[in-house]
Design an enzyme around this catalytic site. Structure first.
Site, PDB file in Angstrom:
ATOM      1  N   TYR A 175       2.251  -2.573 -11.941  1.00  0.00           N
ATOM      2  CA  TYR A 175       0.931  -2.763 -12.541  1.00  0.00           C
ATOM      3  C   TYR A 175       0.898  -2.215 -13.966  1.00  0.00           C
ATOM      4  O   TYR A 175      -0.088  -1.633 -14.396  1.00  0.00           O
ATOM      5  CB  TYR A 175      -0.166  -2.127 -11.654  1.00  0.00           C
TER       6      TYR A 175
ATOM      7  N   GLY B  82       0.777  -1.237   0.000  1.00  0.00           N
ATOM      8  CA  GLY B  82       0.000   0.000   0.000  1.00  0.00           C
ATOM      9  C   GLY B  82       0.802   1.278   0.000  1.00  0.00           C
ATOM     10  O   GLY B  82       0.231   2.360  -0.157  1.00  0.00           O
TER      11      GLY B  82
ATOM     12  N   PRO C  69       5.225  -4.729   0.035  1.00  0.00           N
ATOM     13  CA  PRO C  69       4.946  -3.767  -1.033  1.00  0.00           C
ATOM     14  C   PRO C  69       5.101  -4.361  -2.429  1.00  0.00           C
ATOM     15  O   PRO C  69       5.938  -5.246  -2.662  1.00  0.00           O
ATOM     16  CB  PRO C  69       6.017  -2.690  -0.819  1.00  0.00           C
TER      17      PRO C  69
ATOM     18  N   CYS D   7      -8.928   0.882 -30.969  1.00  0.00           N
ATOM     19  CA  CYS D   7     -10.182   1.327 -31.537  1.00  0.00           C
ATOM     20  C   CYS D   7     -11.192   1.474 -30.409  1.00  0.00           C
ATOM     21  O   CYS D   7     -12.147   0.716 -30.302  1.00  0.00           O
ATOM     22  CB  CYS D   7     -10.634   0.306 -32.570  1.00  0.00           C
ATOM     23  N   GLU D   8     -10.918   2.392 -29.534  1.00  0.00           N
ATOM     24  CA  GLU D   8     -11.800   2.653 -28.387  1.00  0.00           C
ATOM     25  C   GLU D   8     -11.461   4.054 -27.873  1.00  0.00           C
ATOM     26  O   GLU D   8     -10.287   4.351 -27.609  1.00  0.00           O
ATOM     27  CB  GLU D   8     -11.573   1.591 -27.300  1.00  0.00           C
TER      28      GLU D   8
ATOM     29  N   ARG E 149       4.015  -1.893  -5.474  1.00  0.00           N
ATOM     30  CA  ARG E 149       4.259  -0.616  -6.149  1.00  0.00           C
ATOM     31  C   ARG E 149       5.552   0.067  -5.697  1.00  0.00           C
ATOM     32  O   ARG E 149       6.349   0.516  -6.516  1.00  0.00           O
ATOM     33  CB  ARG E 149       3.064   0.303  -5.852  1.00  0.00           C
TER      34      ARG E 149
HETATM   35  N1  LLP Z   1      -0.499  -7.310  -0.480  1.00  0.00           N
HETATM   36  C1  LLP Z   1      -1.753  -7.611  -0.870  1.00  0.00           C
HETATM   37  C2  LLP Z   1      -2.490  -8.641  -0.143  1.00  0.00           C
HETATM   38  C3  LLP Z   1      -2.328  -6.950  -1.973  1.00  0.00           C
HETATM   39  O1  LLP Z   1      -3.568  -7.234  -2.339  1.00  0.00           O
HETATM   40  C4  LLP Z   1      -1.564  -5.974  -2.659  1.00  0.00           C
HETATM   41  C5  LLP Z   1      -2.108  -5.280  -3.832  1.00  0.00           C
HETATM   42  C6  LLP Z   1      -0.267  -5.704  -2.217  1.00  0.00           C
HETATM   43  C7  LLP Z   1       0.229  -6.377  -1.113  1.00  0.00           C
HETATM   44  C8  LLP Z   1       0.631  -4.705  -2.873  1.00  0.00           C
HETATM   45  O2  LLP Z   1       0.104  -3.436  -2.820  1.00  0.00           O
HETATM   46  P1  LLP Z   1       1.019  -2.190  -3.251  1.00  0.00           P
HETATM   47  O3  LLP Z   1       2.197  -2.135  -2.311  1.00  0.00           O
HETATM   48  O4  LLP Z   1       1.460  -2.426  -4.637  1.00  0.00           O
HETATM   49  O5  LLP Z   1       0.136  -1.019  -3.124  1.00  0.00           O
HETATM   50  N2  LLP Z   1      -3.650  -2.469 -10.133  1.00  0.00           N
HETATM   51  C9  LLP Z   1      -3.690  -1.459  -9.095  1.00  0.00           C
HETATM   52  C10 LLP Z   1      -3.153  -1.970  -7.779  1.00  0.00           C
HETATM   53  C11 LLP Z   1      -3.858  -3.209  -7.266  1.00  0.00           C
HETATM   54  C12 LLP Z   1      -3.226  -3.748  -6.015  1.00  0.00           C
HETATM   55  C13 LLP Z   1      -3.785  -5.056  -5.598  1.00  0.00           C
HETATM   56  N3  LLP Z   1      -3.223  -5.584  -4.401  1.00  0.00           N
HETATM   57  C14 LLP Z   1      -2.932  -0.221  -9.589  1.00  0.00           C
HETATM   58  O6  LLP Z   1      -2.429  -0.230 -10.700  1.00  0.00           O
HETATM   59  O7  LLP Z   1      -2.861   0.778  -8.891  1.00  0.00           O
END
Ligand code: LLP
Length: 426
Positions: free
Chosen positions: A379, A230, A272, A343-344, A274
């Site tokens: 992502y 997060g 993490p 095409c969108e 991201r």
């Molecule tokens: N742990 C769990 C259980 C998760 O579901 C996620 C992300 C993470 C860790 C990693 O989260 P991060 O550190 O990357 O915030 N496609 C979306 C993000 C979806 C994240 C899903 N779960 C985007 O492009 O922003």
């Protein structure tokens, strides 16, 4: 559209010391380029946490997983496929802390068989998973992913807490789930919370208090707590970086209080995706059309939301720069709209949540110049598709100034693999 003084702030000529023109000449476009040194820096930033567990869903190329493993980073998997990737990149199973965890809200049948065969640690996200695992593999240690009743993300689509979310075990069902685990002799060795992706320190801090409460309730078998992922990254020029020192202190204080209570050591994990990879990645595309629609100026490039879905899905902002094909960095700037080839009409990289088209100040460009879409390492490729029968991009890793192809561009044969035409009716 207004002219502006010449400027080079949104001009890019190199990535990690490597010429972008050379990269596109060698690998073509669209191509994702990943700067390894940025990933290593981000890993170092998190060095105070006992365990860094990479949420590979952000970028799961085997070369990235191999890099993480060599850096001492453990890994999370959310599917059988991600477990297989971790194994293919050399991660082992077993041990404490477990090198690979499977965190999900369901077991599909393939994943259940795999975690049992390979002895992969399971971080359970639904009460049903406890029964499904317990029936076939009693006596294991598991962890619970708890939904603490609140969540927050950069978009409502990435908020993973509260009653609207499908994720985790509802915090009020903790006792019931502990009893379920007991029935199968499953030991609950840790608790985990992930309230959303791209959140902020204010919300992350609330997780500490929620975690402390549930650990006190779960009791002394707990030896690890996971703060989930997060962590935000700075996408916009005025976004600030998260205060990691403060974040660590908050968790360290919770840990110390829980260690006093439990009488044994407790590991703090962070998970993490991201944060580790976003800033390392660039999507390189070629500008193939520059056209006007009334007062709007469009740059159309050869990458679309099939390559990078974050703008159309969340209205996500990605920094961009122009890579001049003639090397001339002194160009006026205009407010432009950047779109792809699909095409969108939603195939626009400069859009806000809800699909509203936005403008971006960028240097003047002509067909044959390139565009770098930045901060695209998380992502990005992993959410790509073959929409409009476009083949997926190549991926390149720059290590110590040398570019390595880590995924070749898909071919037409890849695209139609598995498709068959049945015999014509007589
Ligand atoms: N742990 C769990 C259980 C998760 O579901 C996620 C992300 C993470 C860790 C990693 O989260 P991060 O550190 O990357 O915030 N496609 C979306 C993000 C979806 C994240 C899903 N779960 C985007 O492009 O922003």
């Amino acid at each position: 559209m207004s002219d502006h003084a010449t400027s080079s702030s949104r001009i890019r000529t190199e990535i990690a010391g490597t010429s972008v023109l050379k990269l596109v000449e060698r690998f073509g476009t669209p191509t994702y380029v990943i700067d390894e040194s940025t990933i290593v820096d981000r890993i170092t930033d998190l060095g105070r946490f006992d365990v860094i567990r990479y949420a590979q869903k952000a970028c799961s190329n085997l070369a990235i997983l191999d890099l993480m493993r060599r850096q001492g980073v453990l890994v999370d998997a959310v599917s059988g496929g991600e477990v297989r990737r971790a194994l293919a990149a050399g991660y082992k199973t077993g041990g404490d802390p477990p090198p690979i965890t499977y965190t999900a809200d369901i077991f599909d049948r393939d994943a259940l068989d795999l975690v049992i065969q390979q002895n992969v640690h399971v971080n359970v996200g639904s009460p049903d998973m406890i029964d499904q695992l317990g029936q076939v593999a009693p006596g294991r240690n598991i962890t619970f992913r708890i939904n603490p009743g609140f969540g927050h993300g950069h978009s409502q689509k990435t908020n993973t807490g509260g009653q609207q979310s499908k994720h985790g075990i509802w915090y009020e069902q903790l006792d019931e789930c502990l009893q379920r685990a007991d029935r199968y002799g499953l030991g609950v060795s840790g608790l985990h919370m992930h309230i959303g992706s791209g959140t902020d320190l204010e919300h992350l801090a609330q997780v500490c208090g929620a975690m402390e409460k549930v650990v006190l309730q779960a009791g002394r078998t707990v030896t690890s707590i996971s703060a989930g992922g997060g962590l935000p990254v700075p996408y916009k020029p005025d976004d600030s970086s998260v205060d990691l020192g403060r974040y660590f202190q908050l968790w360290d204080a919770v840990r110390k209080r829980l260690e006093d209570h439990c009488g044994h050591a407790i590991h703090v994990e962070i998970e993490p995706g991201r944060f580790l990879v976003a800033e390392s990645g660039f999507l390189l595309a070629e500008i193939r059309a520059v056209k006007r629609m009334g007062s709007n100026l469009f740059y159309l490039v050869d990458a679309g939301f099939n390559n990078l879905a974050r703008p159309i899905l969340y209205g996500a902002y990605h920094p961009m720069s122009v890579v001049p094909s003639d090397g001339n960095a002194r160009r006026p700037e205009y407010d432009v709209i950047v779109g792809g080839p699909l095409c969108e009409s939603g195939d626009i990289f400069t859009q806000e949540e809800g699909g509203f088209v936005a403008k971006r100040r960028l240097p003047a460009a002509v067909v044959g110049d390139y565009l770098a879409i930045e901060c695209a390492g998380a992502y990005g490729f992993v959410m790509s598709s073959n929409y409009n029968s476009r083949t997926m991009a190549a991926e390149v890793l720059v290590r110590d100034g040398t570019p390595y192809l880590i995924r070749s561009r898909q071919t037409f044969d890849d695209l139609v693999r598995g498709e068959t035409i049945p015999p014509a009716a007589e």
